[in-house]
Design a protein around this motif. Sequence first.
Motif, PDB file in Angstrom:
ATOM      1  N   VAL A   1      22.949  -3.527  19.354  1.00  0.00           N
ATOM      2  CA  VAL A   1      22.321  -4.530  20.216  1.00  0.00           C
ATOM      3  C   VAL A   1      21.241  -3.865  21.062  1.00  0.00           C
ATOM      4  O   VAL A   1      21.433  -2.797  21.624  1.00  0.00           O
ATOM      5  CB  VAL A   1      23.363  -5.212  21.119  1.00  0.00           C
ATOM      6  N   GLU A   2      20.080  -4.511  21.139  1.00  0.00           N
ATOM      7  CA  GLU A   2      18.956  -4.002  21.931  1.00  0.00           C
ATOM      8  C   GLU A   2      18.595  -5.035  22.989  1.00  0.00           C
ATOM      9  O   GLU A   2      17.890  -6.007  22.729  1.00  0.00           O
ATOM     10  CB  GLU A   2      17.753  -3.726  21.031  1.00  0.00           C
ATOM     11  N   ASN A   3      19.101  -4.862  24.184  1.00  0.00           N
ATOM     12  CA  ASN A   3      18.809  -5.838  25.239  1.00  0.00           C
ATOM     13  C   ASN A   3      17.348  -5.779  25.664  1.00  0.00           C
ATOM     14  O   ASN A   3      16.804  -6.763  26.172  1.00  0.00           O
ATOM     15  CB  ASN A   3      19.731  -5.617  26.433  1.00  0.00           C
ATOM     16  N   GLU A   4      16.721  -4.627  25.447  1.00  0.00           N
ATOM     17  CA  GLU A   4      15.335  -4.461  25.891  1.00  0.00           C
ATOM     18  C   GLU A   4      14.377  -5.437  25.212  1.00  0.00           C
ATOM     19  O   GLU A   4      13.369  -5.853  25.793  1.00  0.00           O
ATOM     20  CB  GLU A   4      14.866  -3.025  25.623  1.00  0.00           C
ATOM     21  N   SER A   5      14.675  -5.811  23.978  1.00  0.00           N
ATOM     22  CA  SER A   5      13.760  -6.668  23.206  1.00  0.00           C
ATOM     23  C   SER A   5      14.262  -8.104  23.055  1.00  0.00           C
ATOM     24  O   SER A   5      13.650  -8.903  22.349  1.00  0.00           O
ATOM     25  CB  SER A   5      13.542  -6.066  21.812  1.00  0.00           C
ATOM     26  N   ALA A   6      15.384  -8.427  23.706  1.00  0.00           N
ATOM     27  CA  ALA A   6      15.956  -9.767  23.566  1.00  0.00           C
ATOM     28  C   ALA A   6      15.102 -10.810  24.293  1.00  0.00           C
ATOM     29  O   ALA A   6      14.806 -10.674  25.478  1.00  0.00           O
ATOM     30  CB  ALA A   6      17.378  -9.778  24.113  1.00  0.00           C
ATOM     31  N   VAL A   7      14.681 -11.837  23.557  1.00  0.00           N
ATOM     32  CA  VAL A   7      13.810 -12.885  24.104  1.00  0.00           C
ATOM     33  C   VAL A   7      14.643 -14.135  24.399  1.00  0.00           C
ATOM     34  O   VAL A   7      15.368 -14.620  23.528  1.00  0.00           O
ATOM     35  CB  VAL A   7      12.696 -13.244  23.095  1.00  0.00           C
ATOM     36  N   PRO A   8      14.564 -14.668  25.623  1.00  0.00           N
ATOM     37  CA  PRO A   8      15.337 -15.867  25.964  1.00  0.00           C
ATOM     38  C   PRO A   8      14.995 -17.047  25.054  1.00  0.00           C
ATOM     39  O   PRO A   8      13.879 -17.169  24.566  1.00  0.00           O
ATOM     40  CB  PRO A   8      14.919 -16.154  27.410  1.00  0.00           C
ATOM     41  N   PHE A   9      15.963 -17.931  24.855  1.00  0.00           N
ATOM     42  CA  PHE A   9      15.750 -19.128  24.052  1.00  0.00           C
ATOM     43  C   PHE A   9      15.044 -20.189  24.889  1.00  0.00           C
ATOM     44  O   PHE A   9      15.362 -20.373  26.064  1.00  0.00           O
ATOM     45  CB  PHE A   9      17.087 -19.694  23.569  1.00  0.00           C
ATOM     46  N   THR A  10      14.107 -20.868  24.288  1.00  0.00           N
ATOM     47  CA  THR A  10      13.461 -21.994  24.964  1.00  0.00           C
ATOM     48  C   THR A  10      14.312 -23.253  24.765  1.00  0.00           C
ATOM     49  O   THR A  10      15.169 -23.302  23.875  1.00  0.00           O
ATOM     50  CB  THR A  10      12.060 -22.256  24.385  1.00  0.00           C
ATOM     51  N   LYS A  11      14.074 -24.254  25.591  1.00  0.00           N
ATOM     52  CA  LYS A  11      14.799 -25.520  25.449  1.00  0.00           C
ATOM     53  C   LYS A  11      14.534 -26.144  24.084  1.00  0.00           C
ATOM     54  O   LYS A  11      15.428 -26.740  23.471  1.00  0.00           O
ATOM     55  CB  LYS A  11      14.381 -26.489  26.559  1.00  0.00           C
ATOM     56  N   GLU A  12      13.310 -25.976  23.611  1.00  0.00           N
ATOM     57  CA  GLU A  12      12.956 -26.536  22.310  1.00  0.00           C
ATOM     58  C   GLU A  12      13.720 -25.839  21.180  1.00  0.00           C
ATOM     59  O   GLU A  12      14.178 -26.486  20.229  1.00  0.00           O
ATOM     60  CB  GLU A  12      11.449 -26.403  22.075  1.00  0.00           C
ATOM     61  N   GLU A  13      13.852 -24.514  21.299  1.00  0.00           N
ATOM     62  CA  GLU A  13      14.610 -23.768  20.297  1.00  0.00           C
ATOM     63  C   GLU A  13      16.058 -24.226  20.245  1.00  0.00           C
ATOM     64  O   GLU A  13      16.624 -24.453  19.173  1.00  0.00           O
ATOM     65  CB  GLU A  13      14.581 -22.273  20.618  1.00  0.00           C
ATOM     66  N   ILE A  14      16.661 -24.341  21.410  1.00  0.00           N
ATOM     67  CA  ILE A  14      18.071 -24.746  21.480  1.00  0.00           C
ATOM     68  C   ILE A  14      18.252 -26.131  20.879  1.00  0.00           C
ATOM     69  O   ILE A  14      19.174 -26.374  20.093  1.00  0.00           O
ATOM     70  CB  ILE A  14      18.559 -24.716  22.935  1.00  0.00           C
ATOM     71  N   ALA A  15      17.339 -27.031  21.226  1.00  0.00           N
ATOM     72  CA  ALA A  15      17.425 -28.404  20.715  1.00  0.00           C
ATOM     73  C   ALA A  15      17.256 -28.456  19.202  1.00  0.00           C
ATOM     74  O   ALA A  15      17.855 -29.289  18.517  1.00  0.00           O
ATOM     75  CB  ALA A  15      16.377 -29.274  21.399  1.00  0.00           C
ATOM     76  N   SER A  16      16.445 -27.537  18.663  1.00  0.00           N
ATOM     77  CA  SER A  16      16.176 -27.555  17.221  1.00  0.00           C
ATOM     78  C   SER A  16      17.416 -27.258  16.377  1.00  0.00           C
ATOM     79  O   SER A  16      17.465 -27.613  15.198  1.00  0.00           O
ATOM     80  CB  SER A  16      15.072 -26.549  16.883  1.00  0.00           C
ATOM     81  N   TYR A  17      18.416 -26.609  16.983  1.00  0.00           N
ATOM     82  CA  TYR A  17      19.648 -26.308  16.245  1.00  0.00           C
ATOM     83  C   TYR A  17      20.639 -27.470  16.289  1.00  0.00           C
ATOM     84  O   TYR A  17      21.679 -27.412  15.629  1.00  0.00           O
ATOM     85  CB  TYR A  17      20.291 -25.030  16.781  1.00  0.00           C
ATOM     86  N   GLY A  18      20.296 -28.497  17.064  1.00  0.00           N
ATOM     87  CA  GLY A  18      21.116 -29.699  17.091  1.00  0.00           C
ATOM     88  C   GLY A  18      22.433 -29.507  17.836  1.00  0.00           C
ATOM     89  O   GLY A  18      22.681 -28.467  18.458  1.00  0.00           O
TER      90      GLY A  18
END
Length: 290
Positions: free
Chosen positions: A144-161
């Motif tokens: 796991v690399e926390n340094e490069s982890a990008v937060p999820f956007t609301k749109e991304e989360i919604a896209s997974y249903g």
Amino acid sequence: MLTSQITLLVFFFISYVSAQTAVVFGGSGAVGSEVLKSILSDEFFDEVIVVGRHRSFKKIDEIVSSAAIGAKVTKVKLARVEDISTYADIDRADACLIALGASAPHHINLQQWLSVEIDLVRTIAEFCNKIQVRSISLLSAVDVENESAVPFTKEEIASYGEGSLGWINMIILYMRVKGLEEKAVIESASDVQYVRLFQPNTIVTDQPRYGWFDATLFRLHKLVDPYLPTQYHSVHVRLLGAAMVADAKRKLQEEGDGSQQDVAKLTFKDFVSVAGKAFRDSLDAKEDEL
């Protein structure tokens, strides 16, 4: 008379300053239960505070009742673990050990997964920061690399249903989610001197938790572990739990001014080193008998 009083006073002072309190989150889980057992068997800790939901304490009670207890056990039973943010009966501790998470992310949606792995863990880290612990240990995952982890956007989360993620989406998103979890702890525990990120590969349990998949994976690791880079070796849950506790104990015994946060990632070779080679050898002997 005066000499004996001074001796008692010195003894009391030494006992007081050396008393250590550990707070355990996830004590009913596979790894968390081993963490709890290790703390209860170690005289270094005077008290262990176990935090969990009401329904999780059946297993915790079994562990406590069967242990040769040296430490005082304080049980914090909450309707939701998130409620720890407003819990006022713990004002100081020395170490926090976090061994909880979503047990089956492929069966829930992305928002639910993030609420456990990131939001809940962040709340716990903030609480540990507030009660001024010196060490916080987090169960994470290999590579796991926390340094490069990008937060999820609301749109991304919604896209997974709102349906279950399934195995494929879970595998694709796993490293990113765990990276964000590590980042949440590092940022929320800004005043904690030692942040310890435990990054195991496959965690071996005595009884497979996920049926044939685990059973097959455990057998495969026995064959391939000798040929894999050390960090990818499977680790028995008892060794991992013992290592988390032994490492916290070691860091609490170190001197430091706490002026700078010390973040470290620990992998298989660290687990063996800190828990002791003799412990690892005893596990290997037991596995050979099975």
